[in-house]
Design a protein around this motif. Sequence first.
Motif, PDB file in Angstrom:
ATOM      1  N   PRO A  40     -18.980   3.309 -64.799  1.00 31.89           N
ATOM      2  CA  PRO A  40     -19.451   4.378 -65.679  1.00 31.89           C
ATOM      3  C   PRO A  40     -18.290   5.146 -66.274  1.00 31.89           C
ATOM      4  CG  PRO A  40     -19.722   4.987 -63.392  1.00 31.89           C
ATOM      5  CD  PRO A  40     -19.302   3.542 -63.411  1.00 31.89           C
ATOM      6  N   ILE A  41     -18.490   5.667 -67.474  1.00 38.19           N
ATOM      7  CA  ILE A  41     -17.467   6.492 -68.087  1.00 38.19           C
ATOM      8  C   ILE A  41     -17.348   7.783 -67.296  1.00 38.19           C
ATOM      9  CG2 ILE A  41     -16.813   7.722 -70.193  1.00 38.19           C
ATOM     10  CD1 ILE A  41     -16.772   4.706 -70.456  1.00 38.19           C
ATOM     11  N   ARG A  42     -16.150   8.144 -66.930  1.00 38.03           N
ATOM     12  CA  ARG A  42     -15.942   9.346 -66.115  1.00 38.03           C
ATOM     13  C   ARG A  42     -15.180  10.400 -66.908  1.00 38.03           C
ATOM     14  NH1 ARG A  42     -17.437   8.294 -60.923  1.00 38.03           N
ATOM     15  NH2 ARG A  42     -17.646   6.093 -60.405  1.00 38.03           N
ATOM     16  N   PHE A  43     -14.819  11.455 -66.205  1.00 43.19           N
ATOM     17  CA  PHE A  43     -14.098  12.583 -66.803  1.00 43.19           C
ATOM     18  C   PHE A  43     -14.923  13.257 -67.879  1.00 43.19           C
ATOM     19  CE2 PHE A  43     -10.067  10.154 -65.674  1.00 43.19           C
ATOM     20  CZ  PHE A  43      -9.996  10.768 -64.448  1.00 43.19           C
ATOM     21  N   SER A  77     -12.471   5.777 -58.411  1.00 41.53           N
ATOM     22  CA  SER A  77     -13.261   6.998 -58.261  1.00 41.53           C
ATOM     23  C   SER A  77     -12.492   8.068 -57.484  1.00 41.53           C
ATOM     24  CB  SER A  77     -14.592   6.701 -57.559  1.00 41.53           C
ATOM     25  OG  SER A  77     -15.378   5.828 -58.333  1.00 41.53           O
ATOM     26  N   ALA A  78     -11.775   7.637 -56.443  1.00 44.39           N
ATOM     27  CA  ALA A  78     -11.026   8.583 -55.617  1.00 44.39           C
ATOM     28  C   ALA A  78      -9.926   9.262 -56.436  1.00 44.39           C
ATOM     29  CB  ALA A  78     -10.424   7.873 -54.404  1.00 44.39           C
ATOM     30  N   ILE A  79      -9.217   8.473 -57.253  1.00 44.80           N
ATOM     31  CA  ILE A  79      -8.144   9.048 -58.069  1.00 44.80           C
ATOM     32  C   ILE A  79      -8.727   9.954 -59.150  1.00 44.80           C
ATOM     33  CG2 ILE A  79      -6.407   8.484 -59.814  1.00 44.80           C
ATOM     34  CD1 ILE A  79      -5.319   6.414 -58.115  1.00 44.80           C
ATOM     35  N   GLU A  80      -9.851   9.531 -59.740  1.00 43.55           N
ATOM     36  CA  GLU A  80     -10.505  10.363 -60.738  1.00 43.55           C
ATOM     37  C   GLU A  80     -10.868  11.727 -60.145  1.00 43.55           C
ATOM     38  OE1 GLU A  80     -13.808   8.127 -62.080  1.00 43.55           O
ATOM     39  OE2 GLU A  80     -12.641   6.846 -63.406  1.00 43.55           O
ATOM     40  N   LEU A  97      -9.345  15.352 -61.346  1.00 43.93           N
ATOM     41  CA  LEU A  97     -10.242  16.424 -61.794  1.00 43.93           C
ATOM     42  C   LEU A  97     -10.103  17.676 -60.919  1.00 43.93           C
ATOM     43  CD1 LEU A  97     -13.539  14.597 -62.794  1.00 43.93           C
ATOM     44  CD2 LEU A  97     -11.938  15.780 -64.285  1.00 43.93           C
ATOM     45  N   ASN A  98     -10.064  17.474 -59.609  1.00 48.20           N
ATOM     46  CA  ASN A  98      -9.929  18.619 -58.700  1.00 48.20           C
ATOM     47  C   ASN A  98      -8.606  19.343 -58.908  1.00 48.20           C
ATOM     48  OD1 ASN A  98     -12.431  18.245 -57.508  1.00 48.20           O
ATOM     49  ND2 ASN A  98     -11.646  16.976 -55.858  1.00 48.20           N
ATOM     50  N   ILE A 113     -10.028  24.382 -72.355  1.00 42.24           N
ATOM     51  CA  ILE A 113      -9.024  23.388 -71.976  1.00 42.24           C
ATOM     52  C   ILE A 113      -9.413  22.024 -72.525  1.00 42.24           C
ATOM     53  CG2 ILE A 113     -10.173  23.077 -69.747  1.00 42.24           C
ATOM     54  CD1 ILE A 113      -7.489  22.262 -68.576  1.00 42.24           C
ATOM     55  N   ASP A 114      -8.444  21.310 -73.073  1.00 47.23           N
ATOM     56  CA  ASP A 114      -8.647  19.947 -73.562  1.00 47.23           C
ATOM     57  C   ASP A 114      -8.487  19.004 -72.370  1.00 47.23           C
ATOM     58  OD1 ASP A 114      -8.436  17.396 -74.641  1.00 47.23           O
ATOM     59  OD2 ASP A 114      -7.389  18.082 -76.428  1.00 47.23           O
ATOM     60  N   MET A 115      -9.624  18.570 -71.805  1.00 52.77           N
ATOM     61  CA  MET A 115      -9.584  17.752 -70.590  1.00 52.77           C
ATOM     62  C   MET A 115      -8.894  16.406 -70.835  1.00 52.77           C
ATOM     63  SD  MET A 115     -10.699  19.237 -67.883  1.00 52.77           S
ATOM     64  CE  MET A 115     -11.209  17.949 -66.754  1.00 52.77           C
TER      65      MET A 115
END
Length: 314
Positions: free
Chosen positions: A6-9, A265-268, A272-273, A41-43
């Motif tokens: 899935p697209i994340r962020f 997923s873990a790195i994403e 993000l955190n 903020i520009d994520m």
Amino acid sequence: MKLTTPIRFLATLILGAVLLTGCARSIPETKSPEAPQVGVIDMDKAIKAHPKHQEWQKLKEQAATLNQQLAAEAGRTAGVTPQLPAMNLPGSAESGLRAAAEQEFNAKMAAKQQELQTRLADKANKIHGELSSTLKTYAEQLDKEYQPQLFNLQLKLQTVRMDEKESAEVKKALDGVKAEQANKLAVREKELVQKMDAALTPDKAAIEQELAAYAKELNSEISNKMAAQTANMAGQSAQSTIPPATSASVSALEQQFTRKQQEISAIEEYILNDIRDKAAKVATERSLDVVLTGQRVNVSAVDITDAVIAAIKK
């Protein structure tokens, strides 16, 4: 097994410590509570600048390779020559979906924030009116209490002939009485301000929780819709459907692919955190109440992207 990740962020809301800070003001004012200080903020820019971004990209490439190997093996098992759908959508298509998702998220969050802010402002104005009336009554009581003293001193200055020293002493006494009256009024006003702030504190906390819950629900809703759109577009671009494979080699590849997705997923989540943490610190330093991502939804919003990136790279 689903072969696309899935697209994340997706756009993520970062909440400040207090939704509204303009409520605890001087009681005599009649203005509505000030709007919160908003940052943006520009994520995408922050994510690309993160030290873990290259590692994340490398894992995605490895996952894409495993996906191709898995599809090829599945095709051999089924006795067909596979034509694989792309692991990711074309950049323009993905960017378009992301932009639309962020725009929808920000628009709905801005509307929800305005709704909650109006609710809090209505209650603040109601309490403000009640406490203003209380302060006015107290001020009238002080006037009745101090008016005789003030009148006598003023009359003495106007009618009694005094030398310069005596006149100065009377003026000093007059100023002292005025100061005593003003000080009592200021103390009472401070007490009422604190009372107003205490009355609104539970509502502020409840609104923050409601806004956070709404952001989480909205983010999930838009993420699911975006994933469905991505899958639909990927399916349309596929030349053929690869039948499910059952061989041991395919099973092994599936396990590797699953582990790789978990690493991604873990790195994403870490990225993000980390961005959320640094953004929260920057927001605190700049006294911002709310930070939104993506396009600006408020012309007065402060862009903190570069400050967050600098904090991440320290």
